[in-house]
Design a protein around this motif. Structure first.
Motif, PDB file in Angstrom:
ATOM      1  N   TYR B 264      -0.520  -0.193  -7.572  1.00  0.00           N
ATOM      2  CA  TYR B 264       0.501   0.860  -7.448  1.00  0.00           C
ATOM      3  C   TYR B 264       0.414   1.525  -6.075  1.00  0.00           C
ATOM      4  O   TYR B 264       1.425   1.696  -5.380  1.00  0.00           O
ATOM      5  CB  TYR B 264       0.304   1.906  -8.553  1.00  0.00           C
ATOM      6  CG  TYR B 264       1.419   2.927  -8.655  1.00  0.00           C
ATOM      7  CD1 TYR B 264       2.240   2.973  -9.764  1.00  0.00           C
ATOM      8  CD2 TYR B 264       1.659   3.852  -7.643  1.00  0.00           C
ATOM      9  CE1 TYR B 264       3.272   3.897  -9.869  1.00  0.00           C
ATOM     10  CE2 TYR B 264       2.681   4.779  -7.732  1.00  0.00           C
ATOM     11  CZ  TYR B 264       3.486   4.807  -8.838  1.00  0.00           C
ATOM     12  OH  TYR B 264       4.498   5.716  -8.925  1.00  0.00           O
ATOM     13  N   GLY B 265      -0.809   1.903  -5.647  1.00  0.00           N
ATOM     14  CA  GLY B 265      -0.986   2.569  -4.354  1.00  0.00           C
ATOM     15  C   GLY B 265      -0.472   1.698  -3.219  1.00  0.00           C
ATOM     16  O   GLY B 265       0.238   2.157  -2.320  1.00  0.00           O
ATOM     17  N   CYS B 266      -0.788   0.429  -3.299  1.00  0.00           N
ATOM     18  CA  CYS B 266      -0.421  -0.532  -2.265  1.00  0.00           C
ATOM     19  C   CYS B 266       1.102  -0.720  -2.196  1.00  0.00           C
ATOM     20  O   CYS B 266       1.702  -0.693  -1.124  1.00  0.00           O
ATOM     21  CB  CYS B 266      -1.148  -1.827  -2.604  1.00  0.00           C
ATOM     22  SG  CYS B 266      -0.925  -3.116  -1.433  1.00  0.00           S
ATOM     23  N   ILE B 267       1.729  -0.901  -3.354  1.00  0.00           N
ATOM     24  CA  ILE B 267       3.183  -1.088  -3.417  1.00  0.00           C
ATOM     25  C   ILE B 267       3.909   0.189  -2.990  1.00  0.00           C
ATOM     26  O   ILE B 267       4.970   0.155  -2.365  1.00  0.00           O
ATOM     27  CB  ILE B 267       3.588  -1.477  -4.862  1.00  0.00           C
ATOM     28  CG1 ILE B 267       3.190  -2.927  -5.150  1.00  0.00           C
ATOM     29  CG2 ILE B 267       5.071  -1.290  -5.108  1.00  0.00           C
ATOM     30  CD1 ILE B 267       4.035  -3.949  -4.429  1.00  0.00           C
ATOM     31  N   ASP B 268       3.321   1.334  -3.318  1.00  0.00           N
ATOM     32  CA  ASP B 268       3.889   2.615  -2.941  1.00  0.00           C
ATOM     33  C   ASP B 268       3.917   2.742  -1.412  1.00  0.00           C
ATOM     34  O   ASP B 268       4.888   3.219  -0.833  1.00  0.00           O
ATOM     35  CB  ASP B 268       3.011   3.723  -3.549  1.00  0.00           C
ATOM     36  CG  ASP B 268       3.755   5.025  -3.696  1.00  0.00           C
ATOM     37  OD1 ASP B 268       4.997   4.990  -3.860  1.00  0.00           O
ATOM     38  OD2 ASP B 268       3.099   6.082  -3.659  1.00  0.00           O
ATOM     39  N   ARG B 269       2.844   2.294  -0.748  1.00  0.00           N
ATOM     40  CA  ARG B 269       2.815   2.301   0.718  1.00  0.00           C
ATOM     41  C   ARG B 269       3.862   1.333   1.276  1.00  0.00           C
ATOM     42  O   ARG B 269       4.559   1.636   2.238  1.00  0.00           O
ATOM     43  CB  ARG B 269       1.421   1.911   1.229  1.00  0.00           C
ATOM     44  CG  ARG B 269       0.404   3.028   1.105  1.00  0.00           C
ATOM     45  CD  ARG B 269      -0.942   2.649   1.709  1.00  0.00           C
ATOM     46  NE  ARG B 269      -1.780   1.862   0.807  1.00  0.00           N
ATOM     47  CZ  ARG B 269      -2.452   2.367  -0.237  1.00  0.00           C
ATOM     48  NH1 ARG B 269      -2.379   3.643  -0.522  1.00  0.00           N
ATOM     49  NH2 ARG B 269      -3.194   1.596  -1.003  1.00  0.00           N
ATOM     50  N   ALA B 270       3.976   0.164   0.640  1.00  0.00           N
ATOM     51  CA  ALA B 270       4.965  -0.825   1.098  1.00  0.00           C
ATOM     52  C   ALA B 270       6.375  -0.248   0.999  1.00  0.00           C
ATOM     53  O   ALA B 270       7.217  -0.462   1.883  1.00  0.00           O
ATOM     54  CB  ALA B 270       4.853  -2.100   0.278  1.00  0.00           C
ATOM     55  N   LEU B 272       7.412   2.626   1.510  1.00  0.00           N
ATOM     56  CA  LEU B 272       7.742   3.549   2.601  1.00  0.00           C
ATOM     57  C   LEU B 272       8.585   2.863   3.673  1.00  0.00           C
ATOM     58  O   LEU B 272       9.309   3.519   4.407  1.00  0.00           O
ATOM     59  CB  LEU B 272       6.454   4.062   3.272  1.00  0.00           C
ATOM     60  CG  LEU B 272       5.513   4.903   2.428  1.00  0.00           C
ATOM     61  CD1 LEU B 272       4.237   5.189   3.210  1.00  0.00           C
ATOM     62  CD2 LEU B 272       6.196   6.199   2.021  1.00  0.00           C
ATOM     63  N   LEU B 273       8.463   1.535   3.758  1.00  0.00           N
ATOM     64  CA  LEU B 273       9.174   0.815   4.822  1.00  0.00           C
ATOM     65  C   LEU B 273      10.549   0.318   4.386  1.00  0.00           C
ATOM     66  O   LEU B 273      11.258  -0.318   5.157  1.00  0.00           O
ATOM     67  CB  LEU B 273       8.323  -0.361   5.345  1.00  0.00           C
ATOM     68  CG  LEU B 273       7.310   0.061   6.406  1.00  0.00           C
ATOM     69  CD1 LEU B 273       6.151   0.807   5.808  1.00  0.00           C
ATOM     70  CD2 LEU B 273       6.852  -1.134   7.203  1.00  0.00           C
TER      71      LEU B 273
END
Lengths: 365, 365
Positions: B264-270, B272-273
């Protein structure tokens, strides 16, 4: 440029510096932070051409340097990093790399060309007050600034220093809000108008701890606030503020004292009957030790009695309940005092020591 | 009509009945509650012509009667009353009087003429499930209904009963969400489409207590939910839902298991773009026991590795990170399972027992 810092420190500084970032502008640089790594600090600068902010946080700086980076992108990236340790670097092409845990962000920054840094100003007078006190004084007056740009002076607040007193005032031609604060010593006279937007932004980042201080300095065209690791410099509004002393008088005909919460509840109910199309006043009839409040709209009405302690004459006056609510919302006293002259003159809400004074013009009934 | 009741009881019922009040309508009666005092209860009825609600609360009824009153006005008045005891009365001219403490509201109501009461329907099948379970099943599927009115069927959710299983599904042509629940006994087949708006409104008022039950009854054109002192009847959407069974398959080529929070954290950062103008996929490269996520926008990029347990082939696939977030947000499991066929076929996110199944179509890379 290369530095290592804590995510929390970075985030706090970003949140402060964001207050002077323009979101709708054709000038790309004004959407950016100027990020500078020097000695053992990183500083962020933002400038919307009215308000400029410089704030810094500690970091392990490996390579000193300077770069412009889009503020919103930096805000998003840093806020979403997986770990507390952040590595930030930029190369000769102004490419920014941010590392945290296994995550790696890359973004194209800009060279530091023509960025409008904070102006160099010689400030003449300086006072020191509690951040919390300033925050409260702004909250208790800001609601009655005018939002109409055609009278620029009224979109700001008067900051006036006379001897050992700071006075903050705002007015929108229907009402006036005044807060005064006794200072520790005597100062030279200051009388400036600070943009309402500057005050709203600064009050969002001021501490709520009564012991944290802010230093406020004034020049002819600028005001500077220094607190913690932050400097905010704002342009002033040019022009002359209305003569407030002339509006104040003490020969009232009627004074009432009433419980703030009871009055607030009652006025809040009255305000339910105010609609965009249908702005009837709440009619307050003060007689002996009772105040009757009545309001009518096209298809509803409301009335209620509340007990008051009265000095002087009986009175009947019409007021916009929303303006009374604005005042009651920011007063924390258990009892409040209202002063009246007649049904055509402003109603005054103030405490005995006059640390706050509110004037509201009545509506003809 | 005249009754005395508790403000709290009145407010709770108003909050429920408000869910079927239209705010923008030319039909004045649809902005009203039908208020009926009878026996020792007061009932409120609202009807937006798709969803009808009837809910009641206890009261001391002195005079039975019935009246129409604007819902927003009643909501405002009752919510702002000073005391817990409320007196409500109306006279032969349909004038409503509300008393509480020293406050007195008056409002012009309407006669009960031509009010669209809840339809009389013969319901054929009925199931009983926990309110909390229904609320969860709606939350876990409602996000993928379509908001485009041109395909009406997709603006609703499939409610299907087969033997001892309730299945709820929604789809918007790019993704599918399915939740199933084992029932205590076997039931006759039901297959209906309930409007998404009905489900959103009901899920707002359902209890979060697992022990409170809701009775759901179905007819050809209506569904009825009965819980506590409330009845909600909604029209169904006519038409045939897509054949969901046909979309499900089990011969996957790649399965990975990964920690939900890390993913979830990783996809959430993705995410942002992802911008409105610039919808690049997140590219997931699964190799051995690692998944690399990469995403690029016009001036930024982000990449991150996370550990996975893999069965089957290595794979590279592009997905919209927002759709993955929608799914991860409603799954509470510690680990999640993803199933893939190839880079052009849907990605499946489901648990072993298949109580939830999510399909997301990939983006070509």
């Amino acid at each position: 440029m290369k530095f290592v810092c804590k995510k929390n420190d970075f985030t706090n500084s970003i949140n402060i510096a964001m207050k002077a970032i323009l979101t709708k502008t054709t000038m790309t640089t004004l959407e950016c932070f100027l990020i500078e790594a020097k000695d053992q600090y990183v500083s962020l600068t933002s400038n919307d051409m009215q308000l400029g902010i410089e704030t810094k946080f500690p970091a392990e700086v490996e390579d000193e340097g300077i770069i412009l980076m889009n503020a919103k992108v930096l805000y998003d990236f840093i806020g979403h990093l997986p770990e507390e340790k952040v590595e930030f670097e930029s190369d000769e092409n102004n490419t920014v790399l941010i590392f945290s845990g296994n995550a790696r962000f890359e973004h194209q920054g800009l060279a530091d060309e023509e960025y409008p840094r904070l102006p160099k100003v010689d400030f003449e007078s300086t006072i020191n007050i509690s951040q919390f006190t300033l925050k409260e004084m702004i909250r208790q007056t800001i609601f009655s600034i005018s939002t109409k740009e055609n009278n620029k002076v009224l979109t700001g607040e008067l900051f006036e220093i006379r001897d050992n007193e700071l006075r903050i005032a705002s007015l929108d031609l229907i009402r006036v809000s005044i807060r005064t604060l006794k200072l520790e010593e005597n100062y030279d006279k200051v009388k400036v108008i600070i943009p309402g937007k500057t005050l709203m932004e600064i009050s969002k980042v001021l501490s709520s701890n009564i012991e944290d201080m802010v230093e406020i300095s004034f020049s002819k065209n600028h005001v500077k606030f220094v607190f913690g690791d932050t400097i905010m410099i704002s342009r002033l509004i040019e022009g002359n503020f209305f003569n407030i002393d002339q509006m104040l008088k003490n020969n009232y005909e009627t004074k009432i004292v009433t419980n703030r919460n009871a009055f607030y509840g009652c006025i809040d109910r009255a305000a339910l009957l105010i609609k965009e199309t249908d702005k009837n006043p709440v009619v307050m009839t003060i007689q002996d030790d009772e105040m009757k409040l009545e309001i009518k709209s096209s298809n509803s009405s409301m009335n209620e009695d509340i007990p008051v302690q009265k000095e002087g004459k009986d009175l009947r006056i019409g007021l916009n309940p929303k303006y009374i609510i604005d005042v009651l919302r920011v007063i924390d006293d258990e009892d409040i005092n209202l002063y009246f002259f007649n049904s055509n003159s402003p109603c005054f809400i103030k405490n005995e020591e006059e640390s706050y004074i509110y004037l509201i013009l009545p509506i003809n009934i």
